[in-house]
Design a protein around this motif. Sequence first.
Motif, PDB file in Angstrom:
ATOM      1  N   MET A  62     -55.877 -15.152   3.864  1.00 18.72           N
ATOM      2  CA  MET A  62     -56.144 -16.553   4.130  1.00 18.72           C
ATOM      3  C   MET A  62     -55.920 -16.887   5.598  1.00 18.72           C
ATOM      4  O   MET A  62     -56.623 -17.739   6.170  1.00 18.72           O
ATOM      5  CB  MET A  62     -55.227 -17.424   3.247  1.00 18.72           C
ATOM      6  CG  MET A  62     -55.585 -18.897   3.259  1.00 18.72           C
ATOM      7  SD  MET A  62     -57.237 -19.164   2.585  1.00 18.72           S
ATOM      8  CE  MET A  62     -57.416 -20.934   2.846  1.00 18.72           C
ATOM      9  N   VAL A  63     -54.981 -16.198   6.235  1.00 16.40           N
ATOM     10  CA  VAL A  63     -54.722 -16.433   7.656  1.00 16.40           C
ATOM     11  C   VAL A  63     -55.954 -16.076   8.489  1.00 16.40           C
ATOM     12  O   VAL A  63     -56.342 -16.804   9.416  1.00 16.40           O
ATOM     13  CB  VAL A  63     -53.497 -15.613   8.116  1.00 16.40           C
ATOM     14  CG1 VAL A  63     -53.297 -15.751   9.621  1.00 16.40           C
ATOM     15  CG2 VAL A  63     -52.258 -16.060   7.363  1.00 16.40           C
ATOM     16  N   THR A  64     -56.599 -14.964   8.150  1.00 22.13           N
ATOM     17  CA  THR A  64     -57.811 -14.561   8.869  1.00 22.13           C
ATOM     18  C   THR A  64     -58.915 -15.583   8.709  1.00 22.13           C
ATOM     19  O   THR A  64     -59.594 -15.945   9.667  1.00 22.13           O
ATOM     20  CB  THR A  64     -58.285 -13.192   8.366  1.00 22.13           C
ATOM     21  OG1 THR A  64     -57.218 -12.257   8.461  1.00 22.13           O
ATOM     22  CG2 THR A  64     -59.469 -12.700   9.172  1.00 22.13           C
ATOM     23  N   LEU A  65     -59.111 -16.057   7.486  1.00 20.11           N
ATOM     24  CA  LEU A  65     -60.150 -17.047   7.236  1.00 20.11           C
ATOM     25  C   LEU A  65     -59.882 -18.338   7.993  1.00 20.11           C
ATOM     26  O   LEU A  65     -60.800 -18.931   8.568  1.00 20.11           O
ATOM     27  CB  LEU A  65     -60.240 -17.320   5.731  1.00 20.11           C
ATOM     28  CG  LEU A  65     -60.713 -16.154   4.856  1.00 20.11           C
ATOM     29  CD1 LEU A  65     -60.605 -16.515   3.388  1.00 20.11           C
ATOM     30  CD2 LEU A  65     -62.144 -15.773   5.200  1.00 20.11           C
ATOM     31  N   VAL A  66     -58.639 -18.783   8.002  1.00 20.21           N
ATOM     32  CA  VAL A  66     -58.302 -20.019   8.704  1.00 20.21           C
ATOM     33  C   VAL A  66     -58.468 -19.849  10.209  1.00 20.21           C
ATOM     34  O   VAL A  66     -58.971 -20.755  10.904  1.00 20.21           O
ATOM     35  CB  VAL A  66     -56.863 -20.458   8.354  1.00 20.21           C
ATOM     36  CG1 VAL A  66     -56.424 -21.616   9.236  1.00 20.21           C
ATOM     37  CG2 VAL A  66     -56.780 -20.866   6.890  1.00 20.21           C
ATOM     38  N   LEU A  67     -58.075 -18.681  10.745  1.00 22.54           N
ATOM     39  CA  LEU A  67     -58.239 -18.426  12.173  1.00 22.54           C
ATOM     40  C   LEU A  67     -59.704 -18.477  12.591  1.00 22.54           C
ATOM     41  O   LEU A  67     -60.027 -18.891  13.712  1.00 22.54           O
ATOM     42  CB  LEU A  67     -57.651 -17.064  12.535  1.00 22.54           C
ATOM     43  CG  LEU A  67     -56.127 -16.983  12.678  1.00 22.54           C
ATOM     44  CD1 LEU A  67     -55.698 -15.547  12.914  1.00 22.54           C
ATOM     45  CD2 LEU A  67     -55.649 -17.876  13.808  1.00 22.54           C
ATOM     46  N   ALA A  68     -60.594 -18.049  11.717  1.00 26.08           N
ATOM     47  CA  ALA A  68     -62.026 -18.095  12.032  1.00 26.08           C
ATOM     48  C   ALA A  68     -62.632 -19.456  11.727  1.00 26.08           C
ATOM     49  O   ALA A  68     -63.618 -19.857  12.359  1.00 26.08           O
ATOM     50  CB  ALA A  68     -62.760 -17.009  11.243  1.00 26.08           C
ATOM     51  N   PHE A  69     -62.043 -20.203  10.788  1.00 25.91           N
ATOM     52  CA  PHE A  69     -62.634 -21.456  10.337  1.00 25.91           C
ATOM     53  C   PHE A  69     -62.259 -22.644  11.218  1.00 25.91           C
ATOM     54  O   PHE A  69     -63.118 -23.457  11.577  1.00 25.91           O
ATOM     55  CB  PHE A  69     -62.191 -21.728   8.891  1.00 25.91           C
ATOM     56  CG  PHE A  69     -62.515 -23.111   8.393  1.00 25.91           C
ATOM     57  CD1 PHE A  69     -63.802 -23.436   7.998  1.00 25.91           C
ATOM     58  CD2 PHE A  69     -61.535 -24.086   8.332  1.00 25.91           C
ATOM     59  CE1 PHE A  69     -64.104 -24.707   7.557  1.00 25.91           C
ATOM     60  CE2 PHE A  69     -61.824 -25.357   7.885  1.00 25.91           C
ATOM     61  CZ  PHE A  69     -63.115 -25.666   7.500  1.00 25.91           C
ATOM     62  N   VAL A  70     -60.992 -22.745  11.577  1.00 29.42           N
ATOM     63  CA  VAL A  70     -60.499 -23.927  12.293  1.00 29.42           C
ATOM     64  C   VAL A  70     -61.233 -24.160  13.619  1.00 29.42           C
ATOM     65  O   VAL A  70     -61.652 -25.293  13.902  1.00 29.42           O
ATOM     66  CB  VAL A  70     -58.974 -23.831  12.503  1.00 29.42           C
ATOM     67  CG1 VAL A  70     -58.491 -24.930  13.448  1.00 29.42           C
ATOM     68  CG2 VAL A  70     -58.256 -23.948  11.165  1.00 29.42           C
ATOM     69  N   PRO A  71     -61.434 -23.143  14.467  1.00 30.19           N
ATOM     70  CA  PRO A  71     -62.166 -23.408  15.721  1.00 30.19           C
ATOM     71  C   PRO A  71     -63.589 -23.910  15.499  1.00 30.19           C
ATOM     72  O   PRO A  71     -64.055 -24.790  16.230  1.00 30.19           O
ATOM     73  CB  PRO A  71     -62.164 -22.040  16.416  1.00 30.19           C
ATOM     74  CG  PRO A  71     -61.006 -21.324  15.842  1.00 30.19           C
ATOM     75  CD  PRO A  71     -60.934 -21.757  14.411  1.00 30.19           C
ATOM     76  N   VAL A  72     -64.272 -23.365  14.495  1.00 26.88           N
ATOM     77  CA  VAL A  72     -65.638 -23.806  14.236  1.00 26.88           C
ATOM     78  C   VAL A  72     -65.662 -25.258  13.769  1.00 26.88           C
ATOM     79  O   VAL A  72     -66.453 -26.082  14.250  1.00 26.88           O
ATOM     80  CB  VAL A  72     -66.307 -22.892  13.182  1.00 26.88           C
ATOM     81  CG1 VAL A  72     -67.682 -23.423  12.807  1.00 26.88           C
ATOM     82  CG2 VAL A  72     -66.422 -21.481  13.707  1.00 26.88           C
ATOM     83  N   TYR A  73     -64.772 -25.592  12.844  1.00 26.45           N
ATOM     84  CA  TYR A  73     -64.747 -26.955  12.324  1.00 26.45           C
ATOM     85  C   TYR A  73     -64.339 -27.944  13.413  1.00 26.45           C
ATOM     86  O   TYR A  73     -64.926 -29.032  13.539  1.00 26.45           O
ATOM     87  CB  TYR A  73     -63.769 -27.045  11.148  1.00 26.45           C
ATOM     88  CG  TYR A  73     -63.817 -28.372  10.426  1.00 26.45           C
ATOM     89  CD1 TYR A  73     -64.795 -28.622   9.468  1.00 26.45           C
ATOM     90  CD2 TYR A  73     -62.894 -29.371  10.707  1.00 26.45           C
ATOM     91  CE1 TYR A  73     -64.855 -29.837   8.813  1.00 26.45           C
ATOM     92  CE2 TYR A  73     -62.946 -30.592  10.059  1.00 26.45           C
ATOM     93  CZ  TYR A  73     -63.923 -30.815   9.107  1.00 26.45           C
ATOM     94  OH  TYR A  73     -63.982 -32.026   8.477  1.00 26.45           O
ATOM     95  N   ALA A  74     -63.338 -27.577  14.213  1.00 24.57           N
ATOM     96  CA  ALA A  74     -62.894 -28.463  15.285  1.00 24.57           C
ATOM     97  C   ALA A  74     -63.995 -28.674  16.314  1.00 24.57           C
ATOM     98  O   ALA A  74     -64.171 -29.786  16.839  1.00 24.57           O
ATOM     99  CB  ALA A  74     -61.646 -27.875  15.952  1.00 24.57           C
TER     100      ALA A  74
END
Length: 506
Positions: A348-360
């Motif tokens: 889940m940490v990997t997914l969040v690391l890739a997801f948060v910058p895109v969403y922001a």
Amino acid sequence: RPQSGMIRPSTRCSGLGQLVLLLSSLLLPACQAEIYTFSSWQVPPAGGLQALHAFYVFAPKDLRKGQIAPTLTFDKLVAMPSDKSPEALEAFKRSEAEGYRGLQVHVMKWEDYSAYVKFGKHCSKPDAEHPNRKVNVWLSLPADVKFGDVSLFSATVRLNNTEEVTRPSVLDATGVWVMFVTNCGEFERAKISGEVAIKSSYGYLPGSELHKRTIRYALLVGYLVVGLFWAYQCTQRQQEVGPLHHCISTLLMIGFAECLLWFWFYYSWNVDGVKHNGVLGCASTLSVMKTIALSSLLPALARGWYITTADVTEEVLWRIKLLAICYLVTDSAWQITLHFRSRESMTMVTLVLAFVPVYAQHAGVFAWVYRLLSETRRTLQDRGQTDMCFIFATFQRVLVAAIVLVSLALCGELLVAQDSVHRWRFHWLAADGITQPLFLVVLVVLMLLWGPGSVNKSSILTEESKDVIAEDQPLVGGASDEEDEETGGSPAVLAPTKLGAAAALE
């Protein structure tokens, strides 16, 4: 010790480290998908178990009527010595002579695997009567569970012998099927070669990717129709075509090429069962380029470029360039993470690391473009240009609806990737079912609002009209050039009262 899990559990690194591994994986050659290939794979230790792959399967009842059930095939499974020392070779020959049968490959329904297969208690003892022993299968189940009540298919890996051919087995249940290897014996100095394949009536494409091919085919037709319409509009009114229309044409060509490559990727994957990383890399690159191009055009368009102003300010251009670089990094990482989530032990940490910058970044671009649109609308209202103000207000409403849908799609992708075992059927909708048609819709809106000869007759600055405006119209929004140099203020912005062909004629 060997781990048990959905996919290759041997990957143990931080979330940032996994992103680096995923970014480098595009350099690898083509890999197998619904055809899983053992290429000199080291067997688990004695008494060990390791899960390797997850197959996503649709049963005929969940597809169109008349479809044939998918079949499972174990092909050319063989174990060869991994250690070439005399002692290891002697042990291998001894195990081969004794007919070693403890090394087996299993494919099991995920619900049964997670409920009944327990690491450390997964092997039956060959020299004891086991209440639940199945012929030629050394996998052990709880005493109250019968083999006939679980969905399990097994094949024994022979040592240095591939003569045994397994007949195709029919998979009659929709869901996730886990492939894992058990070594219920004492010999462990061996490597496995061979293939395990699942083929449906439509081909080798995984069930989680099946609808993506349909979406890409429909979008190809849509891009073709829209492209012909746009070419006709531009050809009929060549004098009104400007840089804005060239940008829209570029977006249309990138979208069509991207869709064509993705369709080719899914089509070839479905036909031969091979996931071609070269085509995947090109398609993913075009996806990132499409996002960068649209995100770069929107701020300039919201600022009124080539509509109410002749040029975009240096500040806006600088921000657009920085935005393009950020999108190149964040969107590439997110795309690669999604496409390779089933090959690596994705946390889940990997997914969040890739997801948060895109969403922001999407949220930041939306806030910026929305503010620019609001400022442009106020400027148009002050000038009394109500028709142009209506155009920008319409586009602002479209932008709000688009960012809501994109947010839902991104959150859906994160949720599906986090628990693909139970949500894999919705992967196509979150990944392509919302964002890809939405891009084409936004492109069509741009064509209707600012296309040459559109219904609203929106005026676009042409080269002739810019020359006329520069000679006849006053400068608004600042002082003269001499005053700008003294005060350090920004250069004035052209504010014509009549634009396009009408201004040029006058």
